[in-house]
Design a protein around this motif. Structure first.
Motif, PDB file in Angstrom:
ATOM      1  N   ARG A  84      -4.992   4.949  20.875  1.00 56.83           N
ATOM      2  CA  ARG A  84      -6.141   4.957  19.905  1.00 56.83           C
ATOM      3  C   ARG A  84      -5.863   5.261  18.507  1.00 56.83           C
ATOM      4  O   ARG A  84      -4.727   6.720  18.515  1.00 56.83           O
ATOM      5  CB  ARG A  84      -7.365   5.258  20.042  1.00 56.83           C
ATOM      6  CG  ARG A  84      -8.541   5.503  19.025  1.00 56.83           C
ATOM      7  CD  ARG A  84      -9.752   5.823  19.350  1.00 56.83           C
ATOM      8  NE  ARG A  84     -10.590   4.400  20.079  1.00 56.83           N
ATOM      9  CZ  ARG A  84     -10.944   3.824  19.833  1.00 56.83           C
ATOM     10  NH1 ARG A  84     -11.277   3.656  18.337  1.00 56.83           N
ATOM     11  NH2 ARG A  84     -11.771   3.253  20.827  1.00 56.83           N
ATOM     12  N   ILE A  85      -5.805   5.343  17.496  1.00 57.63           N
ATOM     13  CA  ILE A  85      -5.236   5.462  15.847  1.00 57.63           C
ATOM     14  C   ILE A  85      -5.983   5.222  15.314  1.00 57.63           C
ATOM     15  O   ILE A  85      -6.385   3.638  14.951  1.00 57.63           O
ATOM     16  CB  ILE A  85      -3.350   4.690  15.703  1.00 57.63           C
ATOM     17  CG1 ILE A  85      -2.568   4.917  16.980  1.00 57.63           C
ATOM     18  CG2 ILE A  85      -3.451   5.063  14.215  1.00 57.63           C
ATOM     19  CD1 ILE A  85      -1.907   3.495  17.477  1.00 57.63           C
ATOM     20  N   GLY A  86      -7.172   6.198  14.824  1.00 51.81           N
ATOM     21  CA  GLY A  86      -8.598   6.023  14.294  1.00 51.81           C
ATOM     22  C   GLY A  86      -9.458   4.880  14.505  1.00 51.81           C
ATOM     23  O   GLY A  86      -9.655   5.627  15.772  1.00 51.81           O
ATOM     24  N   GLU A  87      -9.196   3.904  14.440  1.00 51.91           N
ATOM     25  CA  GLU A  87     -10.587   2.982  14.835  1.00 51.91           C
ATOM     26  C   GLU A  87      -9.703   1.667  15.319  1.00 51.91           C
ATOM     27  O   GLU A  87     -10.562   0.399  15.863  1.00 51.91           O
ATOM     28  CB  GLU A  87     -11.504   2.740  14.182  1.00 51.91           C
ATOM     29  CG  GLU A  87     -12.266   3.763  13.603  1.00 51.91           C
ATOM     30  CD  GLU A  87     -13.224   4.214  13.792  1.00 51.91           C
ATOM     31  OE1 GLU A  87     -13.931   3.574  15.206  1.00 51.91           O
ATOM     32  OE2 GLU A  87     -13.548   5.445  14.382  1.00 51.91           O
ATOM     33  N   THR A  88      -8.832   2.125  15.417  1.00 51.52           N
ATOM     34  CA  THR A  88      -7.442   0.575  16.309  1.00 51.52           C
ATOM     35  C   THR A  88      -7.368   1.054  17.744  1.00 51.52           C
ATOM     36  O   THR A  88      -7.059   2.266  17.751  1.00 51.52           O
ATOM     37  CB  THR A  88      -5.903   0.856  14.914  1.00 51.52           C
ATOM     38  OG1 THR A  88      -6.574   0.481  13.953  1.00 51.52           O
ATOM     39  CG2 THR A  88      -5.450  -0.137  16.015  1.00 51.52           C
ATOM     40  N   ILE A 116       2.810   5.749  13.127  1.00 53.58           N
ATOM     41  CA  ILE A 116       2.216   4.812  12.316  1.00 53.58           C
ATOM     42  C   ILE A 116       1.442   5.131  11.655  1.00 53.58           C
ATOM     43  O   ILE A 116       1.145   4.106  10.668  1.00 53.58           O
ATOM     44  CB  ILE A 116       1.312   4.490  13.992  1.00 53.58           C
ATOM     45  CG1 ILE A 116       2.492   3.571  14.604  1.00 53.58           C
ATOM     46  CG2 ILE A 116       0.446   2.875  13.806  1.00 53.58           C
ATOM     47  CD1 ILE A 116       1.460   4.118  15.883  1.00 53.58           C
ATOM     48  N   LEU A 117       0.068   6.170  11.608  1.00 55.27           N
ATOM     49  CA  LEU A 117       0.130   6.380   9.739  1.00 55.27           C
ATOM     50  C   LEU A 117       0.592   6.271   8.695  1.00 55.27           C
ATOM     51  O   LEU A 117       0.350   5.370   7.273  1.00 55.27           O
ATOM     52  CB  LEU A 117      -0.762   7.800  10.424  1.00 55.27           C
ATOM     53  CG  LEU A 117      -2.440   7.438  11.598  1.00 55.27           C
ATOM     54  CD1 LEU A 117      -2.796   8.301  11.865  1.00 55.27           C
ATOM     55  CD2 LEU A 117      -3.149   6.309  10.436  1.00 55.27           C
ATOM     56  N   ALA A 118       1.712   6.837   8.775  1.00 57.17           N
ATOM     57  CA  ALA A 118       2.588   7.244   7.867  1.00 57.17           C
ATOM     58  C   ALA A 118       3.054   6.115   7.261  1.00 57.17           C
ATOM     59  O   ALA A 118       3.210   5.377   6.081  1.00 57.17           O
ATOM     60  CB  ALA A 118       3.294   8.709   7.827  1.00 57.17           C
ATOM     61  N   LEU A 119       3.401   5.117   7.995  1.00 60.75           N
ATOM     62  CA  LEU A 119       4.290   3.461   7.599  1.00 60.75           C
ATOM     63  C   LEU A 119       2.512   2.941   7.584  1.00 60.75           C
ATOM     64  O   LEU A 119       3.590   1.195   6.419  1.00 60.75           O
ATOM     65  CB  LEU A 119       4.555   3.342   8.711  1.00 60.75           C
ATOM     66  CG  LEU A 119       6.066   3.987   9.423  1.00 60.75           C
ATOM     67  CD1 LEU A 119       6.601   3.136  10.704  1.00 60.75           C
ATOM     68  CD2 LEU A 119       7.042   4.116   8.279  1.00 60.75           C
ATOM     69  N   ALA A 147      -3.965  -2.658   8.067  1.00 61.04           N
ATOM     70  CA  ALA A 147      -2.603  -2.204   7.599  1.00 61.04           C
ATOM     71  C   ALA A 147      -1.625  -1.467   8.700  1.00 61.04           C
ATOM     72  O   ALA A 147      -1.003  -1.866   9.251  1.00 61.04           O
ATOM     73  CB  ALA A 147      -3.211  -0.615   6.612  1.00 61.04           C
ATOM     74  N   ILE A 148      -2.697  -0.824   9.338  1.00 55.99           N
ATOM     75  CA  ILE A 148      -2.496   0.230  11.063  1.00 55.99           C
ATOM     76  C   ILE A 148      -1.387  -1.286  11.865  1.00 55.99           C
ATOM     77  O   ILE A 148      -0.789  -1.493  13.076  1.00 55.99           O
ATOM     78  CB  ILE A 148      -3.302   0.727  11.704  1.00 55.99           C
ATOM     79  CG1 ILE A 148      -3.483   2.403  11.075  1.00 55.99           C
ATOM     80  CG2 ILE A 148      -2.652   0.864  12.801  1.00 55.99           C
ATOM     81  CD1 ILE A 148      -4.612   2.687  10.885  1.00 55.99           C
ATOM     82  N   GLN A 149      -2.761  -2.092  12.010  1.00 61.28           N
ATOM     83  CA  GLN A 149      -2.743  -3.495  13.076  1.00 61.28           C
ATOM     84  C   GLN A 149      -1.007  -4.256  12.223  1.00 61.28           C
ATOM     85  O   GLN A 149      -0.311  -4.519  13.059  1.00 61.28           O
ATOM     86  CB  GLN A 149      -3.418  -4.236  12.976  1.00 61.28           C
ATOM     87  CG  GLN A 149      -4.517  -3.970  14.224  1.00 61.28           C
ATOM     88  CD  GLN A 149      -5.850  -4.705  14.052  1.00 61.28           C
ATOM     89  OE1 GLN A 149      -5.982  -5.241  13.315  1.00 61.28           O
ATOM     90  NE2 GLN A 149      -6.232  -4.542  15.212  1.00 61.28           N
ATOM     91  N   LYS A 150      -1.107  -4.444  10.882  1.00 58.99           N
ATOM     92  CA  LYS A 150       0.504  -4.664  10.377  1.00 58.99           C
ATOM     93  C   LYS A 150       1.605  -4.061  10.480  1.00 58.99           C
ATOM     94  O   LYS A 150       2.240  -4.179  10.973  1.00 58.99           O
ATOM     95  CB  LYS A 150       0.104  -4.374   8.568  1.00 58.99           C
ATOM     96  CG  LYS A 150       1.103  -5.652   7.710  1.00 58.99           C
ATOM     97  CD  LYS A 150       0.790  -5.529   6.446  1.00 58.99           C
ATOM     98  CE  LYS A 150       2.050  -6.080   5.847  1.00 58.99           C
ATOM     99  NZ  LYS A 150       1.930  -6.151   4.395  1.00 58.99           N
ATOM    100  N   VAL A 151       1.207  -2.676  11.194  1.00 63.87           N
ATOM    101  CA  VAL A 151       2.678  -2.328  10.848  1.00 63.87           C
ATOM    102  C   VAL A 151       3.304  -2.333  12.794  1.00 63.87           C
ATOM    103  O   VAL A 151       4.039  -2.836  13.315  1.00 63.87           O
ATOM    104  CB  VAL A 151       2.578  -0.359  10.612  1.00 63.87           C
ATOM    105  CG1 VAL A 151       3.490   0.692  11.641  1.00 63.87           C
ATOM    106  CG2 VAL A 151       2.225  -0.012   9.379  1.00 63.87           C
ATOM    107  N   MET A 152       1.810  -2.424  13.324  1.00 62.23           N
ATOM    108  CA  MET A 152       2.193  -2.355  14.989  1.00 62.23           C
ATOM    109  C   MET A 152       1.936  -3.865  15.345  1.00 62.23           C
ATOM    110  O   MET A 152       2.955  -4.033  16.195  1.00 62.23           O
ATOM    111  CB  MET A 152       0.886  -2.097  15.532  1.00 62.23           C
ATOM    112  CG  MET A 152       0.453  -0.313  15.510  1.00 62.23           C
ATOM    113  SD  MET A 152      -1.067   0.163  16.390  1.00 62.23           S
ATOM    114  CE  MET A 152      -0.020   0.435  18.222  1.00 62.23           C
ATOM    115  N   SER A 153       2.302  -5.179  14.553  1.00 62.19           N
ATOM    116  CA  SER A 153       2.891  -5.908  14.663  1.00 62.19           C
ATOM    117  C   SER A 153       3.931  -6.501  13.816  1.00 62.19           C
ATOM    118  O   SER A 153       4.141  -7.947  14.089  1.00 62.19           O
ATOM    119  CB  SER A 153       1.149  -7.614  14.739  1.00 62.19           C
ATOM    120  OG  SER A 153       1.254  -7.012  13.234  1.00 62.19           O
ATOM    121  N   ALA A 154       4.924  -6.109  13.271  1.00 65.14           N
ATOM    122  CA  ALA A 154       5.824  -5.562  12.096  1.00 65.14           C
ATOM    123  C   ALA A 154       7.110  -6.382  13.259  1.00 65.14           C
ATOM    124  O   ALA A 154       7.218  -5.896  14.600  1.00 65.14           O
ATOM    125  CB  ALA A 154       6.051  -5.089  11.635  1.00 65.14           C
TER     126      ALA A 154
END
Length: 330
Positions: free
Chosen positions: A57-61, A244-247, A255-262
């Motif tokens: 879990r990262i924040g609510e993600t 992940i949060l920094a990117l 925004a988090i899911q965009k990084v994790m699915s890049a």
């Protein structure tokens, strides 16, 4: 050996290393921040088929990511370390133990006399000695989601015999794709300068962490920094979350899911985020430490790149082990 780089490094971390190994803990820690980069497709599995994974879990993600078990890291590093010893200090070891044949990864066959056993530990050998490891690994996680970093390959390995058992030989194992980045924090506790240098050299040399049976996947280990202090540093998972949060630049779920699915991530941006994330976490956890940055670390690695230099430091370390390996009789 480049005396300047080694002496400068030793002087920087001198308050958090030991002159020689001691039998009772002193709580002196040397943390290595490492970014493992896959240079070819790799298999990190337990059952030989499905990729190791975990939900984080990262924040609510909440997301499923790839996982590199700590035991896979330590097993691979130990294989490399023992091979280096066999190649470089067999003559020196035979002076200590005439029948020394290079030590081994077999859990009941470890010699318990060599620098590698003294550093990594040996609790299940045939001898009446139990040696605690002074190297601590975390489970490590991919920055991107499992569905992004893993793909399934169809393999058909029927063999070349005209007649054989009625097995298909067809498998569809999961592979981690090339380019996957895995942040790791590895901690050395109560070690000497020679042991720190030996471990750094092994980390720099080692390039295979995949499934033991095949050793698929080439890995480049980037040592981003060495942090020495009186407390253990943040975990690999915490550092991964910070990257992940920094990117993403925000804790916004999209925004988090965009990084994790890049499809790919910029290596230099990830390296910078890892260093900043580690140091921010250390500050929040009230962990103070002495830092040796990536550039200075690279100078140290250059100073011990030749086998002769590694043989020299292993021989020096061997001379410091007599008291440590001596077990009082009951």
């Amino acid at each position: 050996m480049s005396e300047d780089a080694i002496q400068k490094f030793g002087a920087t971390i001198k308050d958090y290393i030991l002159e020689k190994p001691e039998k009772r803990p002193k709580n002196r820690y040397v943390n290595l921040l490492v970014l493992r980069e896959l240079l070819s497709a790799a298999r990190f599995t337990t059952d030989g088929t499905e990729a190791n994974s975990a939900v984080i879990r990262i924040g609510e993600t909440e997301e499923t990511v790839g996982k590199l078990f700590g035991r896979k890291q330590v097993a691979s590093d130990r294989r490399t370390a023992k091979a280096v010893q066999r190649a470089l200090i067999t003559d020196e070891m035979k002076k200590k133990k005439a029948d020394w044949d290079g030590c081994s990864m077999e859990v009941t066959k470890m010699c318990q006399k060599c620098p590698e056993c003294a550093l990594f530990g040996s609790a299940a050998s045939e001898g009446a000695v139990s040696m605690t490891s002074r190297v601590m690994y975390d489970e490590a996680y991919t920055i991107r989601s499992l569905s992004t970093v893993v793909e399934e390959f169809f393999q058909n390995a029927p063999g070349d015999a005209y007649v054989k058992n009625a097995t298909s030989g067809i498998r569809e194992p999961d592979f981690f794709k090339e380019g996957v980045l895995i942040p790791c924090v590895v901690t050395l506790k109560d070690v000497t300068l020679e042991e720190v240098l030996f471990f750094m050299n092994i980390t720099d040399r080692n390039s295979r962490y995949g499934a033991t049976g095949t050793r698929f996947g080439k890995v480049r280990n980037h040592i981003l920094g060495v942090y020495a202090g009186g407390r253990e540093g943040p975990s690999s998972l915490e550092v991964t979350r910070e990257i992940i949060l920094a990117l993403a630049g925000t804790s916004d779920q999209e925004a988090i899911q965009k990084v994790m699915s890049a499809d790919t991530l910029d290596l230099e941006k990830v390296k910078a985020a890892a260093v900043t994330g580690y140091e921010d976490l250390a500050s929040r956890h009230r962990i103070t430490s002495i830092k040796v940055d990536e550039a200075a670390t690279a100078e140290v690695l250059d100073a011990i790149k030749e086998d002769s230099e590694v043989a020299s430091l292993l021989t020096t370390q061997l001379g410091k082990l007599d008291d440590y390996l001596d077990v009082p009789k009951k």
